[in-house]
Each structure stands twice: as structure tokens, then as C-alpha cells.
Scaffold this motif. Sequence first.
Motif, PDB file in Angstrom:
ATOM      1  N   ILE A 221       0.839  -1.201   0.000  1.00 60.62           N
ATOM      2  CA  ILE A 221       0.000   0.000   0.000  1.00 60.62           C
ATOM      3  C   ILE A 221       0.874   1.252   0.000  1.00 60.62           C
ATOM      4  O   ILE A 221       0.618   2.213  -0.735  1.00 60.62           O
ATOM      5  N   ILE A 222       1.918   1.250   0.814  1.00 59.45           N
ATOM      6  CA  ILE A 222       2.813   2.411   0.861  1.00 59.45           C
ATOM      7  C   ILE A 222       3.473   2.630  -0.496  1.00 59.45           C
ATOM      8  O   ILE A 222       3.591   3.769  -0.966  1.00 59.45           O
ATOM      9  N   ARG A 223       3.890   1.560  -1.143  1.00 64.09           N
ATOM     10  CA  ARG A 223       4.518   1.691  -2.463  1.00 64.09           C
ATOM     11  C   ARG A 223       3.520   2.233  -3.490  1.00 64.09           C
ATOM     12  O   ARG A 223       3.881   3.056  -4.340  1.00 64.09           O
ATOM     13  N   ALA A 224       2.293   1.779  -3.424  1.00 65.83           N
ATOM     14  CA  ALA A 224       1.274   2.286  -4.342  1.00 65.83           C
ATOM     15  C   ALA A 224       1.039   3.772  -4.105  1.00 65.83           C
ATOM     16  O   ALA A 224       0.938   4.565  -5.056  1.00 65.83           O
TER      17      ALA A 224
ATOM     18  N   GLU B 173       0.937   9.469  -5.119  1.00 63.70           N
ATOM     19  CA  GLU B 173       0.978  10.737  -4.398  1.00 63.70           C
ATOM     20  C   GLU B 173       2.152  11.622  -4.798  1.00 63.70           C
ATOM     21  O   GLU B 173       2.085  12.843  -4.623  1.00 63.70           O
ATOM     22  N   SER B 174       3.203  11.038  -5.334  1.00 64.27           N
ATOM     23  CA  SER B 174       4.312  11.863  -5.819  1.00 64.27           C
ATOM     24  C   SER B 174       3.829  12.764  -6.952  1.00 64.27           C
ATOM     25  O   SER B 174       4.145  13.965  -7.004  1.00 64.27           O
ATOM     26  N   GLU B 175       3.033  12.200  -7.849  1.00 65.58           N
ATOM     27  CA  GLU B 175       2.490  12.991  -8.955  1.00 65.58           C
ATOM     28  C   GLU B 175       1.434  13.985  -8.463  1.00 65.58           C
ATOM     29  O   GLU B 175       1.331  15.105  -8.986  1.00 65.58           O
ATOM     30  N   LEU B 176       0.670  13.587  -7.463  1.00 63.92           N
ATOM     31  CA  LEU B 176      -0.318  14.502  -6.907  1.00 63.92           C
ATOM     32  C   LEU B 176       0.353  15.701  -6.249  1.00 63.92           C
ATOM     33  O   LEU B 176      -0.155  16.829  -6.312  1.00 63.92           O
ATOM     34  N   ALA B 177       1.488  15.479  -5.613  1.00 62.78           N
ATOM     35  CA  ALA B 177       2.224  16.593  -5.002  1.00 62.78           C
ATOM     36  C   ALA B 177       2.712  17.555  -6.078  1.00 62.78           C
ATOM     37  O   ALA B 177       2.684  18.779  -5.892  1.00 62.78           O
ATOM     38  N   ALA B 178       3.154  17.003  -7.204  1.00 65.96           N
ATOM     39  CA  ALA B 178       3.593  17.857  -8.314  1.00 65.96           C
ATOM     40  C   ALA B 178       2.423  18.674  -8.850  1.00 65.96           C
ATOM     41  O   ALA B 178       2.567  19.873  -9.152  1.00 65.96           O
TER      42      ALA B 178
ATOM     43  N   ILE C  61      -6.878   7.814  -3.144  1.00 64.60           N
ATOM     44  CA  ILE C  61      -5.980   8.134  -2.032  1.00 64.60           C
ATOM     45  C   ILE C  61      -6.697   7.958  -0.701  1.00 64.60           C
ATOM     46  O   ILE C  61      -6.120   7.444   0.269  1.00 64.60           O
ATOM     47  N   THR C  62      -7.955   8.354  -0.638  1.00 64.05           N
ATOM     48  CA  THR C  62      -8.719   8.167   0.605  1.00 64.05           C
ATOM     49  C   THR C  62      -8.813   6.689   0.956  1.00 64.05           C
ATOM     50  O   THR C  62      -8.588   6.291   2.106  1.00 64.05           O
ATOM     51  N   GLN C  63      -9.101   5.854  -0.041  1.00 64.55           N
ATOM     52  CA  GLN C  63      -9.206   4.416   0.212  1.00 64.55           C
ATOM     53  C   GLN C  63      -7.870   3.827   0.635  1.00 64.55           C
ATOM     54  O   GLN C  63      -7.807   3.044   1.590  1.00 64.55           O
ATOM     55  N   LEU C  64      -6.807   4.189  -0.062  1.00 65.50           N
ATOM     56  CA  LEU C  64      -5.491   3.651   0.283  1.00 65.50           C
ATOM     57  C   LEU C  64      -5.060   4.099   1.666  1.00 65.50           C
ATOM     58  O   LEU C  64      -4.535   3.299   2.452  1.00 65.50           O
ATOM     59  N   PHE C  65      -5.258   5.384   1.965  1.00 69.53           N
ATOM     60  CA  PHE C  65      -4.846   5.854   3.291  1.00 69.53           C
ATOM     61  C   PHE C  65      -5.643   5.148   4.384  1.00 69.53           C
ATOM     62  O   PHE C  65      -5.089   4.756   5.415  1.00 69.53           O
TER      63      PHE C  65
END
Length: 239
Positions: free
Chosen positions: A92-95, A100-105, A160-164
Amino acid sequence: MPFQPIEPRRLYRQIADQLRQLIQSGEFAVGSRLPPERDLATKMGVSRPSVREALIALEVEGLIEVRMGSGIVVIGREGVRLLDNAHGPLEIIRARQLIESELAALAARSTDAALVPDLLETLSDMEADIAASTLPIRGDRAFHIRIAQASDNSALQAVITQLFDERYGQLFTTLGSHFERENTWKSALEEHRVVVKAIAAKDPEMARAAMSGHLAQSHERFSAGWSSASDTDTQRSHK
């Protein structure tokens, strides 16, 4: 007899099944210790993170107990099976790292005037909870979801909500109980600050790198903490 559907099974579940069978067959008696994680990974030809997730699953099921610094002890032969479709915490963390790296960008390109103030508020919430010796999950969740919201993409927000929120599941909760401490949360908070700084500077590349680094460190914190226990176990087994 009718054909049954073939379902792909997660690697950590396959590892857990093998270990469970060995425990139930008496290969590893109640009260005995399993081989160290490193040895299990070598013997089974899989990665240590996959073994780690399998052991956490068996701990949740009530078959073993992970005793940090002393090893993995068998405490029962029968347990309550987990659902096979449960995601492994480390995968999950890897996903999340990829997405999220792209979302931060994207957030660094956002024109949302409330974004940075909102993110700073999540940092304050985390800081207050850490000071009060409370798990700062509330601020952590708000931080990651707020960045996802800046994408203006409801599908990504939902992912992201589901993964978190997998954090609230048994596997993640048990893994966190071993490794999440005040110092690890303080490290996560400082990593969040770096992400916010990059977003405030409207630097997509810096934001992408900061978020990727944060989640890589999160993965490492869970992995490194577990390795310490396994390494101690290995040293003792060779004395």
C-alpha cells in the motif's frame, strides 16, 4: 463438479499459508520460534518485505507473536483467517508513493489559495498530537487527502482516501504497533514540512521528490524497525 474460478493470490498470503501449514502440522510447535525473517526469505525465494507482511498476517490471526529484539514465537496452531483480498501494508505504501508523488507535483501547480494554509494547519494538528503523545493520524490523513483534493480529480481523491484508510485495518494497525513511535512521527512531520515548502514554492519537481522521499522513508521505517528484531534473532541463533 463445476469449475471453480481461479483467483490470483497475493504473495504474502501464499507465504502465510505455507507457514501456517508448517505450524499446524507440528513442524513448529507452540512455544518454539520461527526462523528469522532473513532466513525465511532466503529459503522461500521471496523478498523480506513479503515475509514481513506474511508474519504480520499470522500475528493478526493469532498464530505467532512478534517479539521485537527476541524473535517470532509460535503461540497457537489455530487462528481466525484473514480475508485473502486484504492488501499488504508495505505494498500500500509503495502504491501511494507512485500516485501521491504525482499529486504533489500537481498541487505545486495549483492556484488554490487555501491549499498551503490548509496544509500548514495539518502540520500544526500533527505537532499538537505528537506533543500530547497521541497518534497524529488525523493530521496525517488530512495532509495527504488535502494534496489529493488539489488535483481537482474526484477519482484520484477517492483512490488516495481508500489507500490511506487501509491504515485502520488489522494488518496496518498491527504493523504500526511495532514500529510507530514519537521519533518516527516527528520524522514524518518534518518530511511533510519539506513537501509543503515545495508546494508553497510552486516547484513541481521538488514537490514530487519530497513526497516520494517521504513515502520511501515511511516504507523504510517499517522495514528497518522489523529488521532490527530479525537481526537480533539471527545473532542469538548463531551463539
